[in-house]
Design a protein around this motif. Structure first.
Motif, mmCIF file in Angstrom:
data_model
loop_
_atom_site.group_PDB
_atom_site.id
_atom_site.type_symbol
_atom_site.label_atom_id
_atom_site.label_comp_id
_atom_site.label_asym_id
_atom_site.label_seq_id
_atom_site.Cartn_x
_atom_site.Cartn_y
_atom_site.Cartn_z
ATOM 1 N N ARG A 1 0.823 -1.215 0.000
ATOM 2 C CA ARG A 1 0.000 0.000 0.000
ATOM 3 C C ARG A 1 0.856 1.262 0.000
ATOM 4 N NH1 ARG A 1 -4.806 -1.822 -1.657
ATOM 5 N NH2 ARG A 1 -5.558 -3.553 -0.381
ATOM 6 N N GLU A 2 2.050 1.157 0.567
ATOM 7 C CA GLU A 2 2.888 2.329 0.756
ATOM 8 C C GLU A 2 3.640 2.680 -0.523
ATOM 9 O OE1 GLU A 2 6.732 3.717 3.493
ATOM 10 O OE2 GLU A 2 5.718 1.791 3.852
ATOM 11 N N THR A 3 3.607 3.947 -0.887
ATOM 12 C CA THR A 3 4.341 4.431 -2.048
ATOM 13 C C THR A 3 5.838 4.474 -1.724
ATOM 14 O OG1 THR A 3 2.479 5.774 -2.783
ATOM 15 C CG2 THR A 3 4.656 6.357 -3.646
ATOM 16 N N LEU A 4 6.627 3.867 -2.582
ATOM 17 C CA LEU A 4 8.070 3.858 -2.379
ATOM 18 C C LEU A 4 8.717 5.046 -3.079
ATOM 19 C CD1 LEU A 4 9.053 0.085 -2.806
ATOM 20 C CD2 LEU A 4 8.336 1.291 -0.744
ATOM 21 N N SER A 5 9.747 5.599 -2.451
ATOM 22 C CA SER A 5 10.455 6.721 -3.070
ATOM 23 C C SER A 5 11.343 6.263 -4.217
ATOM 24 C CB SER A 5 11.305 7.444 -2.016
ATOM 25 O OG SER A 5 12.257 6.554 -1.448
ATOM 26 N N GLN A 6 11.722 4.992 -4.210
ATOM 27 C CA GLN A 6 12.576 4.445 -5.261
ATOM 28 C C GLN A 6 12.052 3.078 -5.662
ATOM 29 O OE1 GLN A 6 16.741 4.457 -4.269
ATOM 30 N NE2 GLN A 6 17.311 3.160 -6.002
ATOM 31 N N THR A 7 11.721 2.916 -6.934
ATOM 32 C CA THR A 7 11.173 1.643 -7.412
ATOM 33 C C THR A 7 12.182 0.799 -8.178
ATOM 34 O OG1 THR A 7 10.351 2.703 -9.421
ATOM 35 C CG2 THR A 7 8.828 2.582 -7.537
ATOM 36 N N ARG A 8 13.386 1.325 -8.399
ATOM 37 C CA ARG A 8 14.445 0.583 -9.084
ATOM 38 C C ARG A 8 15.757 0.769 -8.342
ATOM 39 N NH1 ARG A 8 13.339 -1.417 -14.228
ATOM 40 N NH2 ARG A 8 11.209 -0.938 -14.889
ATOM 41 N N ASP A 9 16.615 -0.269 -8.422
ATOM 42 C CA ASP A 9 17.901 -0.170 -7.743
ATOM 43 C C ASP A 9 18.923 0.559 -8.608
ATOM 44 O OD1 ASP A 9 18.844 -1.977 -9.661
ATOM 45 O OD2 ASP A 9 18.783 -3.701 -8.301
ATOM 46 N N GLU A 10 20.163 0.606 -8.156
ATOM 47 C CA GLU A 10 21.196 1.358 -8.872
ATOM 48 C C GLU A 10 21.469 0.802 -10.263
ATOM 49 O OE1 GLU A 10 24.592 1.353 -6.369
ATOM 50 O OE2 GLU A 10 23.743 2.763 -4.908
ATOM 51 N N ASP A 11 21.183 -0.485 -10.461
ATOM 52 C CA ASP A 11 21.388 -1.108 -11.770
ATOM 53 C C ASP A 11 20.141 -1.027 -12.653
ATOM 54 O OD1 ASP A 11 24.017 -1.893 -11.130
ATOM 55 O OD2 ASP A 11 23.249 -3.662 -10.066
ATOM 56 N N GLY A 12 19.110 -0.351 -12.149
ATOM 57 C CA GLY A 12 17.883 -0.199 -12.931
ATOM 58 C C GLY A 12 16.902 -1.338 -12.789
ATOM 59 N N ARG A 13 17.178 -2.277 -11.887
ATOM 60 C CA ARG A 13 16.278 -3.418 -11.724
ATOM 61 C C ARG A 13 15.059 -3.031 -10.897
ATOM 62 N NH1 ARG A 13 17.174 -8.676 -12.664
ATOM 63 N NH2 ARG A 13 19.409 -8.313 -12.859
#
Length: 311
Positions: free
Chosen positions: A241-253
């Motif tokens: 339910r919680e919106t994440l500030s980052q949806t991808r890691d440093e490699d773009g995954r």
């Protein structure tokens, strides 16, 4: 996709959504419960991986037979079949048998094999990478030849030989190939109904950007329309339910996010990158929580279907 064949679950106006099932010998109740949940929720397919060399995992084809018997509408898929431990003529009999008994609810996912130290422990000869590609192409040819009725089939290949063998009446199932190498991608373009990028590569990854043109060129060279080859993505990550500030890691995954973030990302994949299907999965040995299954099946999937219906 722009075309379809009778019996295929892929159609010109439908994005497919699936759930990859658990495989552990201690996860039988979860396997069947989640398959029924997917069926009841209107998902298009459930899938299972095929690793017969691991004693703590249930055989994929035995499991799918039970899953198909426990469901009514959902299609079952192997992602991916361990080809060299399942010779192509026998594989053809297995998949046409499953298709017949389930009313066409089967997809054959297939690859050239990856865990070769484990595969050769089954008594399978070790093949070079080039040999594996040629064996895969022959296997697809044999499976198609031994499907759909017709005259007896004789095939004298490098890896498979059959003589005057009658094909099954059932049509061949859709065949999805897992591939990233150039030669495998070319085989996909020449023969497959669908392509599954490897290693959770997704629509934003440079691997997919490099690979898809190879498939399209091979398809066109074989007289096929590139649009006839669907791109199917395995997806993983948090759903909450919680919106994440980052949806991808440093490699773009892709890491996942809220339901709304999933809907936005998958809708983008369909509308901007021609994604044709998504299969949600967890790491081997893990159990998909009922919460995740329900968020995927009842919230993410319906919203993406609605957002992409008019494309």
């Amino acid at each position: 996709m722009t075309t379809s064949r009778e019996g295929d679950i892929v159609t010109s106006d439908k994005v497919l959504f699936g759930l990859n099932l658990e495989t552990g010998v201690d996860q039988v109740s979860e396997i069947l419960r989640h398959a029924r949940t997917a069926d009841d929720a209107g998902l298009d397919l459930v899938s299972i991986s095929d690793h017969p060399y691991f004693a703590d995992r249930i055989d994929a084809y035995a499991t799918l037979a039970f899953v198909l018997g426990a469901t009514r509408n959902v299609t079952a898929a192997t992602i991916m079949t361990n080809l060299l431990s399942r010779p192509a003529p026998i594989l053809a009999r297995t998949v046409t048998g499953l298709s017949t008994i389930s009313g066409g609810r089967f997809v054959l996912g297939i690859g050239a094999g990856g865990l070769w130290d484990e595969i050769v422990a089954l008594g399978v000869p070790r093949l070079s990478p080039a040999d594996r590609v040629r064996a895969l192409e022959e296997a697809i040819t044999v499976v198609r030849a031994l499907s759909g009725g017709g005259e007896p089939v004789t095939f004298d290949g490098e890896f498979y030989q059959i003589a005057d063998l009658m094909p099954a009446a059932a049509p061949p199932p859709p065949i999805w190939v897992g591939a990233l190498g150039p030669k495998m991608l070319a085989v996909t373009g020449r023969h497959a109904d669908g392509w599954i990028p490897g290693h959770l590569a997704d629509w934003r990854s440079p691997e997919v950007a490099r690979a898809r043109p190879i498939i399209d060129e091979a398809a066109a060279s074989a007289g096929r329309s590139p649009a006839d080859i669907a791109t199917i993505y395995n997806v993983s990550g948090r759903i909450g339910r919680e919106t994440l500030s980052q949806t991808r890691d440093e490699d773009g995954r892709w890491l996942g996010g809220s339901v709304a973030q999933w809907v936005e990302e998958l809708t983008f994949a369909v509308l901007e990158h021609r994604a044709a299907a998504f299969v949600y999965l967890q790491a081997p040995g893990e159990i998909i929580s009922d919460t995740i299954v329900n968020l995927w099946a009842h919230e993410v999937v319906p919203a993406v279907r609605e957002a992409t219906a008019a494309r």
